[in-house]
Motif scaffolding. Structure first.
Motif, PDB file in Angstrom:
ATOM      1  N   ALA A  15      29.777 -42.941 -36.366  1.00 43.26           N
ATOM      2  CA  ALA A  15      28.904 -43.371 -35.283  1.00 43.26           C
ATOM      3  C   ALA A  15      29.413 -44.888 -34.740  1.00 43.26           C
ATOM      4  CB  ALA A  15      27.304 -43.533 -35.614  1.00 43.26           C
ATOM      5  N   ALA A  16      29.527 -45.679 -35.621  1.00 46.42           N
ATOM      6  CA  ALA A  16      30.166 -47.106 -35.345  1.00 46.42           C
ATOM      7  C   ALA A  16      31.293 -46.915 -34.422  1.00 46.42           C
ATOM      8  CB  ALA A  16      29.918 -48.043 -36.377  1.00 46.42           C
ATOM      9  N   TRP A  17      32.383 -46.221 -35.142  1.00 45.62           N
ATOM     10  CA  TRP A  17      33.841 -46.408 -34.542  1.00 45.62           C
ATOM     11  C   TRP A  17      33.949 -45.232 -33.076  1.00 45.62           C
ATOM     12  CZ3 TRP A  17      37.322 -46.334 -39.326  1.00 45.62           C
ATOM     13  CH2 TRP A  17      37.578 -47.690 -39.728  1.00 45.62           C
ATOM     14  N   GLY A  18      33.079 -44.106 -33.158  1.00 47.19           N
ATOM     15  CA  GLY A  18      33.153 -43.370 -32.195  1.00 47.19           C
ATOM     16  C   GLY A  18      32.178 -43.963 -30.930  1.00 47.19           C
ATOM     17  N   THR A  19      31.171 -44.634 -31.074  1.00 48.19           N
ATOM     18  CA  THR A  19      30.589 -45.345 -29.865  1.00 48.19           C
ATOM     19  C   THR A  19      31.334 -46.721 -29.367  1.00 48.19           C
ATOM     20  OG1 THR A  19      29.104 -46.511 -31.252  1.00 48.19           O
ATOM     21  CG2 THR A  19      28.328 -44.470 -30.419  1.00 48.19           C
ATOM     22  N   ALA A  20      32.308 -47.189 -30.500  1.00 46.92           N
ATOM     23  CA  ALA A  20      32.916 -48.082 -30.026  1.00 46.92           C
ATOM     24  C   ALA A  20      33.798 -47.957 -28.671  1.00 46.92           C
ATOM     25  CB  ALA A  20      33.760 -48.513 -30.927  1.00 46.92           C
ATOM     26  N   PHE A  21      34.421 -46.755 -28.418  1.00 41.50           N
ATOM     27  CA  PHE A  21      35.083 -46.453 -27.346  1.00 41.50           C
ATOM     28  C   PHE A  21      33.966 -46.352 -25.952  1.00 41.50           C
ATOM     29  CE2 PHE A  21      37.433 -44.334 -30.762  1.00 41.50           C
ATOM     30  CZ  PHE A  21      38.671 -44.936 -30.430  1.00 41.50           C
ATOM     31  N   VAL A  22      32.925 -46.107 -25.998  1.00 40.42           N
ATOM     32  CA  VAL A  22      32.198 -46.137 -24.903  1.00 40.42           C
ATOM     33  C   VAL A  22      31.623 -47.647 -24.651  1.00 40.42           C
ATOM     34  CG1 VAL A  22      29.826 -45.735 -24.095  1.00 40.42           C
ATOM     35  CG2 VAL A  22      30.958 -43.983 -25.543  1.00 40.42           C
ATOM     36  N   ALA A  23      31.738 -48.361 -25.745  1.00 40.58           N
ATOM     37  CA  ALA A  23      31.410 -49.887 -25.621  1.00 40.58           C
ATOM     38  C   ALA A  23      32.558 -50.528 -24.606  1.00 40.58           C
ATOM     39  CB  ALA A  23      31.267 -50.782 -26.851  1.00 40.58           C
ATOM     40  N   ILE A  24      33.877 -50.042 -25.166  1.00 42.49           N
ATOM     41  CA  ILE A  24      35.024 -50.451 -24.482  1.00 42.49           C
ATOM     42  C   ILE A  24      35.081 -50.371 -23.209  1.00 42.49           C
ATOM     43  CG2 ILE A  24      37.737 -50.209 -24.363  1.00 42.49           C
ATOM     44  CD1 ILE A  24      37.584 -49.669 -27.309  1.00 42.49           C
ATOM     45  N   SER A  25      34.524 -49.002 -22.393  1.00 44.96           N
ATOM     46  CA  SER A  25      34.617 -48.632 -21.236  1.00 44.96           C
ATOM     47  C   SER A  25      33.522 -49.452 -20.597  1.00 44.96           C
ATOM     48  CB  SER A  25      34.216 -47.084 -21.273  1.00 44.96           C
ATOM     49  OG  SER A  25      35.334 -46.113 -21.681  1.00 44.96           O
ATOM     50  N   ALA A  26      32.591 -49.592 -21.151  1.00 45.86           N
ATOM     51  CA  ALA A  26      31.450 -50.549 -20.371  1.00 45.86           C
ATOM     52  C   ALA A  26      31.895 -51.926 -20.451  1.00 45.86           C
ATOM     53  CB  ALA A  26      30.177 -50.539 -21.242  1.00 45.86           C
ATOM     54  N   GLY A  27      32.412 -52.606 -21.154  1.00 49.65           N
ATOM     55  CA  GLY A  27      33.158 -53.729 -21.286  1.00 49.65           C
ATOM     56  C   GLY A  27      34.348 -53.981 -20.467  1.00 49.65           C
ATOM     57  N   LEU A  28      34.930 -53.093 -20.001  1.00 44.42           N
ATOM     58  CA  LEU A  28      36.114 -53.286 -19.324  1.00 44.42           C
ATOM     59  C   LEU A  28      35.739 -53.448 -17.606  1.00 44.42           C
ATOM     60  CD1 LEU A  28      38.755 -50.741 -20.842  1.00 44.42           C
ATOM     61  CD2 LEU A  28      38.945 -53.040 -20.669  1.00 44.42           C
TER      62      LEU A  28
END
Length: 312
Positions: A15-28
């Motif tokens: 969950a932590a590593w999977g949702t990290a990709f979503v956090a990357i998109s949000a931060g970009l």
């Protein structure tokens, strides 16, 4: 109880590593990509170094071999992987990025066999690597027929990220250095962050001052640094010792499920059929490449269950 604990921690890591990709998109949406990745590992590296100083005696690398493994980790596992990933993810979905990154275990085996010819891949192993690459090709196919379309370039860059990580994983194992993994990760994070800051300066990446006060931007950065990186790697270290490398590699194929769910809920992203087919081919490629190790792991697990009389 131990099996239930391991399963819970495994799902937490996915969950932590999977949702990290979503956090990357949000931060970009707020930070330039390479600087964003560098800031992530400024924070995560400091946290990991504090943990290494607490958890192990050898928290500081000494000798040429130990610094060499840190240099490889900083260059390939942190700087190259995340620079390619963050730049590439500007032009593709979080789910596609997570699925392309799941090719890393397959590529790792391929690089290991290439760099150690005495341990060559079997015919089925070669087929497995081929299926993984076909899966990447299917996911990366241009939506408009233009091979140089931004979405294609983005996916190619994410594939380069997975390749850099796989190569780095093999090279760090080949270097004869008795360095605790916690120490290697901490110093690699700090060294990788420094390299990415230099790259960001060379690219003259602009940053909007509002990013430092925007809740979404700061939330994405904090989540990536603390939850996905620092906490995620602590879970990884614990599970690596308990489960072994084969089982922990399976997190690469569970994490995209969490990416898809979070991307749909938070970013309104939808996974298309090509991405799903590509993921299935990559997962099948992993099974073929790692079939012997998976068989041994399953046999060992059944033996443990029968000896303890429990299925939990």
């Amino acid at each position: 109880m131990s099996r239930a604990r391991n399963t819970g921690l495994f799902l937490a890591l996915a969950a932590a590593w999977g949702t990290a990709f979503v956090a990357i998109s949000a931060g970009l949406d707020h930070f330039p990509p390479v600087l964003f990745a560098a800031l992530r590992y400024d924070i995560a590296g400091i946290l990991m170094l504090v943990y290494a100083a607490y958890a192990v005696d050898d928290w500081y690398p000494t000798g040429r071999a130990e610094w060499a493994v840190v240099a490889v980790g900083a260059t390939l596992l942190i700087a190259a992987y995340h620079a390619f990933l963050f730049v590439g993810q500007q032009h593709t979905t979080a789910a596609a990025a997570a699925i392309l990154v799941s090719l890393s275990p397959v590529l790792t085996t391929g690089f290991a066999r290439l760099l150690m010819p005495s341990d060559a891949l079997s015919a089925l192993g070669i087929v497995g690597v081929g299926l993984g690459l076909i899966g990447v090709a299917i996911i990366s196919q241009p939506e408009t027929g233009d091979l140089f379309a931004p979405d294609v370039i983005g996916k190619v860059l994410v594939f380069c990220a997975a390749t850099a990580f796989a190569l780095g994983s093999v090279l760090t194992r080949r270097i004869d250095a008795a360095l605790p993994i916690e120490t290697m990760e901490a110093w690699s994070m700090l060294g990788g962050a420094l390299l990415m800051h230099l790259i960001s300066l060379a690219l003259r990446e602009p940053i909007e001052p509002s990013a430092w006060t925007d809740p979404q931007a700061l939330g994405a950065l904090g989540y990536l640094a603390v939850v996905a990186s620092a906490l995620g790697f602590l879970l990884y270290f614990d599970l690596l010792e308990r489960l072994g490398a084969v089982e922990i590699n399976m997190v690469s194929y569970v994490a995209p499920i969490f990416t898809v769910i979070a991307g749909w809920l938070y970013l309104d992203e939808v996974v298309d059929a090509a991405t799903l087919v590509g993921f299935l081919l990559i997962a099948l490629g992993f099974v073929l490449v790692k079939r012997r190790a998976i068989r041994e792991t399953l046999g060992r697990t059944r033996g443990e269950d029968s000896s303890t009389g429990t299925d939990d």
